[in-house]
Design a protein around this motif. Structure first.
Motif, PDB file in Angstrom:
ATOM      1  N   LYS A 173       1.847  -0.605 -16.417  1.00 24.29           N
ATOM      2  CA  LYS A 173       2.210  -1.249 -15.146  1.00 24.29           C
ATOM      3  C   LYS A 173       3.466  -0.619 -14.555  1.00 24.29           C
ATOM      4  O   LYS A 173       3.543  -0.379 -13.350  1.00 24.29           O
ATOM      5  CB  LYS A 173       2.424  -2.743 -15.333  1.00 24.29           C
ATOM      6  CG  LYS A 173       1.175  -3.525 -15.558  1.00 24.29           C
ATOM      7  CD  LYS A 173       0.869  -4.402 -14.387  1.00 24.29           C
ATOM      8  CE  LYS A 173      -0.305  -5.306 -14.646  1.00 24.29           C
ATOM      9  NZ  LYS A 173      -1.424  -4.728 -15.298  1.00 24.29           N
ATOM     10  N   VAL A 174       4.455  -0.355 -15.395  1.00 25.37           N
ATOM     11  CA  VAL A 174       5.681   0.284 -14.918  1.00 25.37           C
ATOM     12  C   VAL A 174       5.354   1.673 -14.363  1.00 25.37           C
ATOM     13  O   VAL A 174       5.829   2.063 -13.283  1.00 25.37           O
ATOM     14  CB  VAL A 174       6.740   0.370 -16.041  1.00 25.37           C
ATOM     15  CG1 VAL A 174       7.901   1.245 -15.638  1.00 25.37           C
ATOM     16  CG2 VAL A 174       7.228  -1.023 -16.412  1.00 25.37           C
ATOM     17  N   ALA A 226       2.986   4.739  -7.623  1.00 19.58           N
ATOM     18  CA  ALA A 226       2.641   4.249  -6.286  1.00 19.58           C
ATOM     19  C   ALA A 226       3.839   4.368  -5.348  1.00 19.58           C
ATOM     20  O   ALA A 226       3.685   4.732  -4.174  1.00 19.58           O
ATOM     21  CB  ALA A 226       2.165   2.800  -6.365  1.00 19.58           C
ATOM     22  N   LEU A 227       5.035   4.101  -5.860  1.00 21.40           N
ATOM     23  CA  LEU A 227       6.237   4.241  -5.040  1.00 21.40           C
ATOM     24  C   LEU A 227       6.474   5.705  -4.660  1.00 21.40           C
ATOM     25  O   LEU A 227       6.764   6.023  -3.499  1.00 21.40           O
ATOM     26  CB  LEU A 227       7.456   3.685  -5.780  1.00 21.40           C
ATOM     27  CG  LEU A 227       8.789   3.809  -5.049  1.00 21.40           C
ATOM     28  CD1 LEU A 227       8.769   2.994  -3.763  1.00 21.40           C
ATOM     29  CD2 LEU A 227       9.924   3.354  -5.949  1.00 21.40           C
ATOM     30  N   PHE A 284       1.540  -0.363  -4.713  1.00 19.20           N
ATOM     31  CA  PHE A 284       2.928  -0.616  -5.114  1.00 19.20           C
ATOM     32  C   PHE A 284       3.237  -2.111  -5.086  1.00 19.20           C
ATOM     33  O   PHE A 284       3.793  -2.661  -6.046  1.00 19.20           O
ATOM     34  CB  PHE A 284       3.884   0.152  -4.196  1.00 19.20           C
ATOM     35  CG  PHE A 284       5.328  -0.177  -4.433  1.00 19.20           C
ATOM     36  CD1 PHE A 284       5.967   0.224  -5.592  1.00 19.20           C
ATOM     37  CD2 PHE A 284       6.044  -0.909  -3.496  1.00 19.20           C
ATOM     38  CE1 PHE A 284       7.298  -0.087  -5.821  1.00 19.20           C
ATOM     39  CE2 PHE A 284       7.371  -1.220  -3.712  1.00 19.20           C
ATOM     40  CZ  PHE A 284       7.994  -0.811  -4.871  1.00 19.20           C
ATOM     41  N   VAL A 285       2.864  -2.781  -4.014  1.00 17.02           N
ATOM     42  CA  VAL A 285       3.179  -4.208  -3.870  1.00 17.02           C
ATOM     43  C   VAL A 285       2.407  -5.050  -4.887  1.00 17.02           C
ATOM     44  O   VAL A 285       2.988  -5.876  -5.595  1.00 17.02           O
ATOM     45  CB  VAL A 285       2.897  -4.684  -2.430  1.00 17.02           C
ATOM     46  CG1 VAL A 285       2.993  -6.192  -2.317  1.00 17.02           C
ATOM     47  CG2 VAL A 285       3.854  -4.024  -1.459  1.00 17.02           C
ATOM     48  N   GLU A 320       2.450   2.696 -13.173  1.00 18.67           N
ATOM     49  CA  GLU A 320       1.685   2.520 -11.945  1.00 18.67           C
ATOM     50  C   GLU A 320       2.597   2.211 -10.762  1.00 18.67           C
ATOM     51  O   GLU A 320       2.422   2.761  -9.670  1.00 18.67           O
ATOM     52  CB  GLU A 320       0.664   1.400 -12.114  1.00 18.67           C
ATOM     53  CG  GLU A 320      -0.465   1.733 -13.049  1.00 18.67           C
ATOM     54  CD  GLU A 320      -1.270   0.513 -13.455  1.00 18.67           C
ATOM     55  OE1 GLU A 320      -0.961  -0.612 -12.977  1.00 18.67           O
ATOM     56  OE2 GLU A 320      -2.205   0.658 -14.255  1.00 18.67           O
ATOM     57  N   VAL A 321       3.581   1.335 -10.980  1.00 15.01           N
ATOM     58  CA  VAL A 321       4.514   0.988  -9.908  1.00 15.01           C
ATOM     59  C   VAL A 321       5.310   2.222  -9.485  1.00 15.01           C
ATOM     60  O   VAL A 321       5.470   2.494  -8.288  1.00 15.01           O
ATOM     61  CB  VAL A 321       5.452  -0.162 -10.346  1.00 15.01           C
ATOM     62  CG1 VAL A 321       6.606  -0.341  -9.391  1.00 15.01           C
ATOM     63  CG2 VAL A 321       4.674  -1.461 -10.469  1.00 15.01           C
ATOM     64  N   SER A 327      -1.398   3.436  -1.124  1.00 16.30           N
ATOM     65  CA  SER A 327      -0.212   3.574  -1.976  1.00 16.30           C
ATOM     66  C   SER A 327       0.743   2.401  -1.802  1.00 16.30           C
ATOM     67  O   SER A 327       1.303   1.904  -2.779  1.00 16.30           O
ATOM     68  CB  SER A 327       0.494   4.905  -1.699  1.00 16.30           C
ATOM     69  OG  SER A 327       0.949   4.960  -0.374  1.00 16.30           O
ATOM     70  N   LEU A 384       3.489  -6.942 -12.298  1.00 19.15           N
ATOM     71  CA  LEU A 384       4.499  -6.587 -13.298  1.00 19.15           C
ATOM     72  C   LEU A 384       5.545  -7.692 -13.415  1.00 19.15           C
ATOM     73  O   LEU A 384       5.919  -8.086 -14.523  1.00 19.15           O
ATOM     74  CB  LEU A 384       5.163  -5.257 -12.937  1.00 19.15           C
ATOM     75  CG  LEU A 384       6.284  -4.797 -13.868  1.00 19.15           C
ATOM     76  CD1 LEU A 384       5.726  -4.483 -15.251  1.00 19.15           C
ATOM     77  CD2 LEU A 384       6.995  -3.590 -13.300  1.00 19.15           C
ATOM     78  N   THR A 418       0.793  -4.195  -7.722  1.00 16.73           N
ATOM     79  CA  THR A 418       1.142  -3.900  -9.112  1.00 16.73           C
ATOM     80  C   THR A 418       2.557  -4.360  -9.424  1.00 16.73           C
ATOM     81  O   THR A 418       2.828  -4.846 -10.521  1.00 16.73           O
ATOM     82  CB  THR A 418       0.982  -2.398  -9.409  1.00 16.73           C
ATOM     83  OG1 THR A 418      -0.299  -1.980  -8.948  1.00 16.73           O
ATOM     84  CG2 THR A 418       1.091  -2.123 -10.890  1.00 16.73           C
ATOM     85  N   GLY A 419       3.459  -4.249  -8.449  1.00 17.57           N
ATOM     86  CA  GLY A 419       4.817  -4.748  -8.649  1.00 17.57           C
ATOM     87  C   GLY A 419       4.852  -6.245  -8.859  1.00 17.57           C
ATOM     88  O   GLY A 419       5.569  -6.756  -9.734  1.00 17.57           O
TER      89      GLY A 419
END
Length: 178
Positions: free
Chosen positions: A57-58, A64-65, A94-95, A60-61, A90, A101, A97-98
């Motif tokens: 997850k980290v 994506a960022l 980011f949103v 992925e974030v 993207s 997380l 998955t963030g």
């Protein structure tokens, strides 16, 4: 002057002592117990962050960022449809998955047990699949639309050429008619 019994309340208002004083008072104490305020205990679950799912997850974030930042640095584009789609994907990744997380690393998912959070991730994947399907369908639709416009313009060119008597000088148009 006031009596010591009325010292708690304002003038014209019953004091707390007179409210609790018994059957002669119109104010009776409540029968509902007073519950302590429910506090949300939030703590960072470092074990989750060290686990395989947490590390993914980290990652992925972060990816994506980085993808979103890279797409924002593009100054010009001629066919911008794909660029805008990549920007949307993207940013959304980011949103979403963030948020996931944060939910898992702060153990907030345990505060709402009515939602199966693992299946919710699959719901997001299904939504993504539908979005890709829609994108491909629009792309095919545009391609078909362009072919129709191209064929209409070639018919227009042929009809215009025939009206001017230019068909004999253009053998490729004659071949198409046969």
């Amino acid at each position: 002057m006031r009596n010591p019994e009325e010292a708690d309340g304002f003038e014209g208002e019953a004091s707390s002592r007179s409210m609790m004083s018994g059957a002669s008072s119109p104010y009776q104490p409540t029968t509902e117990p007073v519950l302590p305020a429910h506090r949300l205990h939030v703590r960072c679950d470092t074990e989750y962050l060290r686990s395989t799912l947490g590390l993914l997850k980290v990652l992925e974030v972060l990816l994506a960022l980085i993808a979103f930042i890279c797409i924002e640095t593009v100054k010009e584009c001629l066919p911008c449809g794909g660029l805008y789609f990549f920007e949307f994907v993207s940013c959304t990744a980011f949103v979403v998955t963030g948020v996931l997380l944060l939910l898992f690393s702060l153990n907030l998912h345990t505060k709402v047990p009515q939602i199966n959070w693992n299946l919710t991730v699959f719901g997001f994947l299904a939504t993504g699949a539908y979005m890709v399907n829609s994108y491909v369908a629009v792309k095919i639709w545009r391609l078909t639309d362009r072919r129709q416009v191209t064929s209409q313009s070639s018919e227009y060119t042929r009809a215009r050429s025939e009206s001017r008597g230019e068909v004999e000088s253009q053998p490729e148009i004659q071949r198409l008619e046969e």
